[in-house]
Design a protein around this motif. Structure first.
Motif, short mmCIF file in Angstrom:
data_model
loop_
_atom_site.label_atom_id
_atom_site.label_comp_id
_atom_site.label_asym_id
_atom_site.label_seq_id
_atom_site.Cartn_x
_atom_site.Cartn_y
_atom_site.Cartn_z
N SER A 20 42.42 -20.88 30.53
CA SER A 20 41.48 -20.45 31.58
C SER A 20 42.17 -20.45 32.95
O SER A 20 41.75 -19.74 33.86
CB SER A 20 40.26 -21.37 31.60
N MET A 21 43.23 -21.21 33.08
CA MET A 21 43.94 -21.30 34.37
C MET A 21 45.15 -20.36 34.42
O MET A 21 46.16 -20.67 35.02
CB MET A 21 44.40 -22.75 34.64
N ARG A 22 45.04 -19.21 33.79
CA ARG A 22 46.15 -18.25 33.78
C ARG A 22 46.04 -17.32 34.99
O ARG A 22 44.99 -17.20 35.60
CB ARG A 22 46.12 -17.44 32.49
N GLN A 23 47.12 -16.61 35.24
CA GLN A 23 47.10 -15.53 36.23
C GLN A 23 46.79 -14.24 35.47
O GLN A 23 47.41 -13.96 34.45
CB GLN A 23 48.45 -15.40 36.93
N THR A 24 45.82 -13.48 35.96
CA THR A 24 45.44 -12.24 35.29
C THR A 24 45.70 -11.06 36.20
O THR A 24 45.31 -11.08 37.37
CB THR A 24 43.94 -12.26 34.88
N MET A 25 46.38 -10.04 35.66
CA MET A 25 46.66 -8.81 36.40
C MET A 25 46.08 -7.65 35.61
O MET A 25 46.34 -7.54 34.41
CB MET A 25 48.17 -8.63 36.58
N LEU A 26 45.29 -6.82 36.27
CA LEU A 26 44.64 -5.71 35.60
C LEU A 26 45.06 -4.42 36.29
O LEU A 26 44.97 -4.32 37.52
CB LEU A 26 43.13 -5.91 35.68
N PHE A 27 45.55 -3.47 35.51
CA PHE A 27 46.00 -2.18 36.06
C PHE A 27 45.15 -1.08 35.46
O PHE A 27 44.93 -1.05 34.24
CB PHE A 27 47.48 -1.93 35.72
N THR B 154 48.79 -21.00 25.33
CA THR B 154 49.81 -21.36 26.32
C THR B 154 50.09 -20.21 27.31
O THR B 154 50.96 -20.35 28.17
CB THR B 154 51.13 -21.74 25.62
N VAL B 155 49.37 -19.10 27.16
CA VAL B 155 49.59 -17.93 28.02
C VAL B 155 49.20 -18.27 29.46
O VAL B 155 48.06 -18.62 29.74
CB VAL B 155 48.80 -16.70 27.52
N GLN B 156 50.19 -18.15 30.35
CA GLN B 156 49.95 -18.43 31.77
C GLN B 156 49.79 -17.16 32.58
O GLN B 156 49.26 -17.18 33.68
CB GLN B 156 51.11 -19.25 32.33
N MET B 157 50.31 -16.03 32.04
CA MET B 157 50.25 -14.75 32.74
C MET B 157 49.75 -13.69 31.78
O MET B 157 50.32 -13.50 30.71
CB MET B 157 51.64 -14.37 33.27
N LEU B 158 48.67 -13.03 32.16
CA LEU B 158 48.06 -12.00 31.32
C LEU B 158 48.01 -10.70 32.09
O LEU B 158 47.54 -10.66 33.23
CB LEU B 158 46.63 -12.42 30.92
N VAL B 159 48.52 -9.64 31.48
CA VAL B 159 48.47 -8.30 32.07
C VAL B 159 47.62 -7.42 31.17
O VAL B 159 47.85 -7.35 29.96
CB VAL B 159 49.89 -7.68 32.21
N ILE B 160 46.63 -6.77 31.76
CA ILE B 160 45.83 -5.78 31.03
C ILE B 160 46.22 -4.44 31.64
O ILE B 160 45.86 -4.14 32.78
CB ILE B 160 44.32 -6.05 31.17
N ASP B 161 47.03 -3.69 30.91
CA ASP B 161 47.56 -2.43 31.43
C ASP B 161 46.70 -1.27 30.95
O ASP B 161 46.25 -1.26 29.81
CB ASP B 161 49.01 -2.25 30.97
N GLU B 162 46.52 -0.28 31.83
CA GLU B 162 45.71 0.91 31.52
C GLU B 162 44.34 0.52 30.98
O GLU B 162 43.89 0.98 29.93
CB GLU B 162 46.46 1.84 30.56
N ALA B 163 43.66 -0.34 31.76
CA ALA B 163 42.35 -0.86 31.36
C ALA B 163 41.33 0.25 31.12
O ALA B 163 40.51 0.15 30.20
CB ALA B 163 41.84 -1.84 32.42
N ASP B 164 41.38 1.31 31.93
CA ASP B 164 40.42 2.40 31.73
C ASP B 164 40.64 3.11 30.39
O ASP B 164 39.68 3.53 29.74
CB ASP B 164 40.45 3.41 32.89
N GLN B 165 41.90 3.19 29.94
CA GLN B 165 42.18 3.77 28.62
C GLN B 165 41.64 2.86 27.51
O GLN B 165 41.14 3.32 26.50
CB GLN B 165 43.68 3.99 28.42
N MET B 166 41.75 1.55 27.73
CA MET B 166 41.20 0.59 26.75
C MET B 166 39.70 0.80 26.62
O MET B 166 39.15 0.76 25.52
CB MET B 166 41.47 -0.85 27.20
#
Length: 192
Positions: free
Chosen positions: A127-134, A97-109
């Motif tokens: 699959s129709m979520r909003q994805t934000m990558l920092f 049910t996740v509609q918003m996904l944030v991947i924070d500090e992706a380079d550290q991951m």
């Protein structure tokens, strides 16, 4: 200190539907310290907002306590990849049910070897979520991840201010704590 957390948390809070008890936003972070910090920030922002629940899920924390919390309505989950995957495998969290996904500090991951886990976690979301990558840096692997899971993403880059003037010559002088003052006096004398 730059307000990055606010940049993704405020829009998430605007979109949370408190009438639904499902997980609507997932924030992935590489470390438990960052998960705690973001979770604390969110809780401060929603103090006076009725009904928005946040849960931090990270290693080194009592699993039974997390399981108990997961039984209630949790709108926002802030998690580290390892512990979140553990809950996914146990069937104790549903990310469909996740509609918003944030991947924070992706380079550290990436540096910590979490990208395969991040891949597995993303697979569990809508699959129709909003994805934000920092990310502080954008190595090839992070760009590949972004291209794989984002449709026509906007790339926003914050340029650093130039801290030094080009005409200033910077020199490093190695010394000891005990000799620091004497070295400084000597250099001032020598170079005027």
């Amino acid at each position: 200190g730059t307000g990055k957390t606010l940049a993704f948390v405020l829009p998430i809070l605007e979109k949370i539907d408190v009438r639904m008890s499902d997980v609507q936003a997932l924030i992935l972070t590489p470390t438990r310290e960052l998960a705690q910090q973001i979770s604390k920030e969110i809780k401060r922002m929603v103090e006076n907002v009725e009904g928005i629940n946040t849960l931090a899920v990270y290693g080194g924390q009592d699993v039974a306590h997390q399981l108990k919390k997961l039984k209630g309505a949790q709108h926002i989950v802030v998690a580290t990849p390892g512990r979140l995957l553990d809950h996914i495998r146990r069937g104790t969290i549903d990310l469909s049910t996740v509609q918003m996904l944030v991947i924070d500090e992706a380079d550290q991951m990436l540096h910590m070897g979490f990208l395969p886990e991040v891949d597995d976690i993303i697979y569990e979301t809508l699959s129709m979520r909003q994805t934000m990558l920092f990310s502080a840096t954008m190595p090839k692997e992070i760009r590949t991840l972004a291209n794989k899971y984002m449709k026509d993403p906007d790339f926003i880059e914050v340029k650093e201010k130039t801290v030094t003037v080009d005409e200033i010559i910077q020199v490093v002088i190695e010394t000891t704590d005990r000799r620091k003052q004497a070295t400084l006096f000597h250099l001032i004398e020598e170079h005027r």
